[in-house]
Design a protein around this motif. Structure first.
Motif, PDB file in Angstrom:
ATOM      1  N   GLN A  96       0.821  -1.212   0.000  1.00 52.33           N
ATOM      2  CA  GLN A  96       0.000   0.000   0.000  1.00 52.33           C
ATOM      3  C   GLN A  96       0.856   1.265   0.000  1.00 52.33           C
ATOM      4  OE1 GLN A  96      -2.199  -1.151   3.505  1.00 52.33           O
ATOM      5  NE2 GLN A  96      -4.105  -1.424   2.328  1.00 52.33           N
ATOM      6  N   ASN A  97       1.996   1.244   0.697  1.00 50.72           N
ATOM      7  CA  ASN A  97       2.888   2.404   0.707  1.00 50.72           C
ATOM      8  C   ASN A  97       3.435   2.697  -0.696  1.00 50.72           C
ATOM      9  OD1 ASN A  97       3.816   3.930   3.294  1.00 50.72           O
ATOM     10  ND2 ASN A  97       3.392   1.833   3.981  1.00 50.72           N
ATOM     11  N   VAL A  98       3.759   1.668  -1.446  1.00 49.52           N
ATOM     12  CA  VAL A  98       4.249   1.867  -2.811  1.00 49.52           C
ATOM     13  C   VAL A  98       3.084   2.211  -3.735  1.00 49.52           C
ATOM     14  CG1 VAL A  98       5.419   0.785  -4.780  1.00 49.52           C
ATOM     15  CG2 VAL A  98       6.227   0.343  -2.441  1.00 49.52           C
ATOM     16  N   TYR A  99       1.979   1.497  -3.572  1.00 44.95           N
ATOM     17  CA  TYR A  99       0.799   1.711  -4.421  1.00 44.95           C
ATOM     18  C   TYR A  99       0.286   3.151  -4.337  1.00 44.95           C
ATOM     19  CZ  TYR A  99      -3.758   0.904  -6.591  1.00 44.95           C
ATOM     20  OH  TYR A  99      -4.854   0.960  -7.422  1.00 44.95           O
ATOM     21  N   LEU A 100       0.331   3.729  -3.158  1.00 47.43           N
ATOM     22  CA  LEU A 100      -0.132   5.109  -2.972  1.00 47.43           C
ATOM     23  C   LEU A 100       0.585   6.057  -3.939  1.00 47.43           C
ATOM     24  CD1 LEU A 100      -1.879   7.087  -1.289  1.00 47.43           C
ATOM     25  CD2 LEU A 100       0.072   7.273   0.274  1.00 47.43           C
ATOM     26  N   ALA A 101       1.893   5.929  -4.038  1.00 55.89           N
ATOM     27  CA  ALA A 101       2.659   6.786  -4.958  1.00 55.89           C
ATOM     28  C   ALA A 101       2.332   6.465  -6.403  1.00 55.89           C
ATOM     29  CB  ALA A 101       4.152   6.615  -4.701  1.00 55.89           C
ATOM     30  N   VAL A 102       2.240   5.191  -6.718  1.00 48.81           N
ATOM     31  CA  VAL A 102       1.935   4.760  -8.084  1.00 48.81           C
ATOM     32  C   VAL A 102       0.571   5.289  -8.518  1.00 48.81           C
ATOM     33  CG1 VAL A 102       1.408   2.712  -9.493  1.00 48.81           C
ATOM     34  CG2 VAL A 102       3.431   2.726  -8.015  1.00 48.81           C
ATOM     35  N   GLU A 103      -0.401   5.184  -7.634  1.00 50.27           N
ATOM     36  CA  GLU A 103      -1.751   5.669  -7.946  1.00 50.27           C
ATOM     37  C   GLU A 103      -1.774   7.177  -8.170  1.00 50.27           C
ATOM     38  OE1 GLU A 103      -6.143   4.641  -6.311  1.00 50.27           O
ATOM     39  OE2 GLU A 103      -4.705   5.376  -4.818  1.00 50.27           O
ATOM     40  N   ARG A 104      -1.006   7.916  -7.361  1.00 54.31           N
ATOM     41  CA  ARG A 104      -0.965   9.378  -7.510  1.00 54.31           C
ATOM     42  C   ARG A 104      -0.391   9.785  -8.861  1.00 54.31           C
ATOM     43  NH1 ARG A 104      -2.793  12.959  -3.338  1.00 54.31           N
ATOM     44  NH2 ARG A 104      -1.411  14.378  -4.400  1.00 54.31           N
ATOM     45  N   VAL A 105       0.600   9.044  -9.335  1.00 55.51           N
ATOM     46  CA  VAL A 105       1.278   9.409 -10.577  1.00 55.51           C
ATOM     47  C   VAL A 105       0.567   8.842 -11.807  1.00 55.51           C
ATOM     48  CG1 VAL A 105       3.433   9.189 -11.888  1.00 55.51           C
ATOM     49  CG2 VAL A 105       3.501   9.697  -9.438  1.00 55.51           C
ATOM     50  N   PHE A 106       0.115   7.594 -11.746  1.00 55.69           N
ATOM     51  CA  PHE A 106      -0.418   6.929 -12.934  1.00 55.69           C
ATOM     52  C   PHE A 106      -1.918   6.629 -12.867  1.00 55.69           C
ATOM     53  CE2 PHE A 106       4.074   5.553 -12.619  1.00 55.69           C
ATOM     54  CZ  PHE A 106       4.540   6.096 -13.810  1.00 55.69           C
ATOM     55  N   GLY A 107      -2.570   6.975 -11.747  1.00 54.86           N
ATOM     56  CA  GLY A 107      -3.969   6.608 -11.541  1.00 54.86           C
ATOM     57  C   GLY A 107      -4.932   7.108 -12.591  1.00 54.86           C
ATOM     58  N   ALA A 108      -4.677   8.264 -13.148  1.00 48.07           N
ATOM     59  CA  ALA A 108      -5.600   8.832 -14.136  1.00 48.07           C
ATOM     60  C   ALA A 108      -5.438   8.194 -15.518  1.00 48.07           C
ATOM     61  CB  ALA A 108      -5.379  10.340 -14.250  1.00 48.07           C
ATOM     62  N   SER A 109      -4.322   7.518 -15.758  1.00 50.38           N
ATOM     63  CA  SER A 109      -4.065   7.006 -17.111  1.00 50.38           C
ATOM     64  C   SER A 109      -3.928   5.494 -17.199  1.00 50.38           C
ATOM     65  CB  SER A 109      -2.786   7.648 -17.665  1.00 50.38           C
ATOM     66  OG  SER A 109      -1.681   7.320 -16.851  1.00 50.38           O
ATOM     67  N   GLU A 110      -3.921   4.798 -16.060  1.00 55.27           N
ATOM     68  CA  GLU A 110      -3.746   3.349 -16.086  1.00 55.27           C
ATOM     69  C   GLU A 110      -4.834   2.648 -15.287  1.00 55.27           C
ATOM     70  OE1 GLU A 110       1.134   3.337 -16.563  1.00 55.27           O
ATOM     71  OE2 GLU A 110       0.242   2.398 -14.814  1.00 55.27           O
ATOM     72  N   THR A 111      -5.068   1.384 -15.632  1.00 60.15           N
ATOM     73  CA  THR A 111      -6.072   0.596 -14.915  1.00 60.15           C
ATOM     74  C   THR A 111      -5.537   0.226 -13.525  1.00 60.15           C
ATOM     75  OG1 THR A 111      -5.214  -1.534 -15.660  1.00 60.15           O
ATOM     76  CG2 THR A 111      -6.844  -0.440 -17.095  1.00 60.15           C
ATOM     77  N   LYS A 112      -6.460  -0.117 -12.645  1.00 62.04           N
ATOM     78  CA  LYS A 112      -6.056  -0.542 -11.294  1.00 62.04           C
ATOM     79  C   LYS A 112      -5.185  -1.801 -11.372  1.00 62.04           C
ATOM     80  CE  LYS A 112      -9.412   1.753  -8.467  1.00 62.04           C
ATOM     81  NZ  LYS A 112      -8.612   2.911  -8.187  1.00 62.04           N
TER      82      LYS A 112
END
Length: 171
Positions: A96-112
């Motif tokens: 979750q700590n890594v995912y949080l950053a990934v989601e902030r950067v790529f969340g609008a353009s990539e699937t979950k």
């Protein structure tokens, strides 16, 4: 080759109870794309202060910082920071700590699903796939630092800033 990161006449003065403290004075540095640079100096000489400025976490008292021909005005996904302390959220697992950053950067353009793949790959890269469901309190200091490194690498920054990232392992 053109400079990719430029530190131009940068000074940093902090207000303290005992008056102004000059941490950096008229620093100039040019880094080309693809270069690997190490800042070496005694404790308290301003290395972390300079990294924080390049990361956009602080603004300089004077001078200018540039990355990829744009003035650094704040933090951005083009520059990732690995801190001396791991800076993990204790209520989140390693994943979750890594995912949080990934989601902030790529969340609008990539699937979950792609975000989860990206997160898992970063943890695998630092040999922590087996600890993805563990909380920071359940892993060693070195492992916590590797989660911080995974988090930084997972967002694919153009500049990776590391402030004594191996210090916990070297004690």
């Amino acid at each position: 080759m053109e400079k990719y990161v430029a530190v131009e006449s940068v000074s940093q003065v902090f207000d303290t109870a005992h008056g102004p403290f000059t941490a950096l004075n008229n620093i100039n540095l040019a880094i080309r794309k693809g270069e690997f640079v190490s800042l070496i100096g005694h404790s308290g000489c301003g290395k972390s202060t300079l990294l924080n400025l390049i990361a956009g976490l602080n603004k300089p008292s004077s001078g200018v910082l540039i990355c990829d021909q744009r003035e650094i005005a704040g933090p951005g996904p083009d520059r990732a920071m690995v801190f001396q302390n791991h800076s993990l959220l204790p209520w989140y697992t390693c994943f979750q700590n890594v995912y949080l950053a990934v989601e902030r950067v790529f969340g609008a353009s990539e699937t979950k699903a792609r975000l989860r793949e990206r997160t898992a790959a970063a943890l695998e890269l630092v040999d922590l796939a087996h600890a993805s469901s563990k909380y920071p309190r359940e892993i060693s200091g070195g492992m916590k630092q590797r989660v911080g490194i995974a988090r930084a690498l997972a967002i694919e920054p153009k500049v990776l800033l590391m402030d004594e990232p191996l210090a916990p392992w070297m004690r």
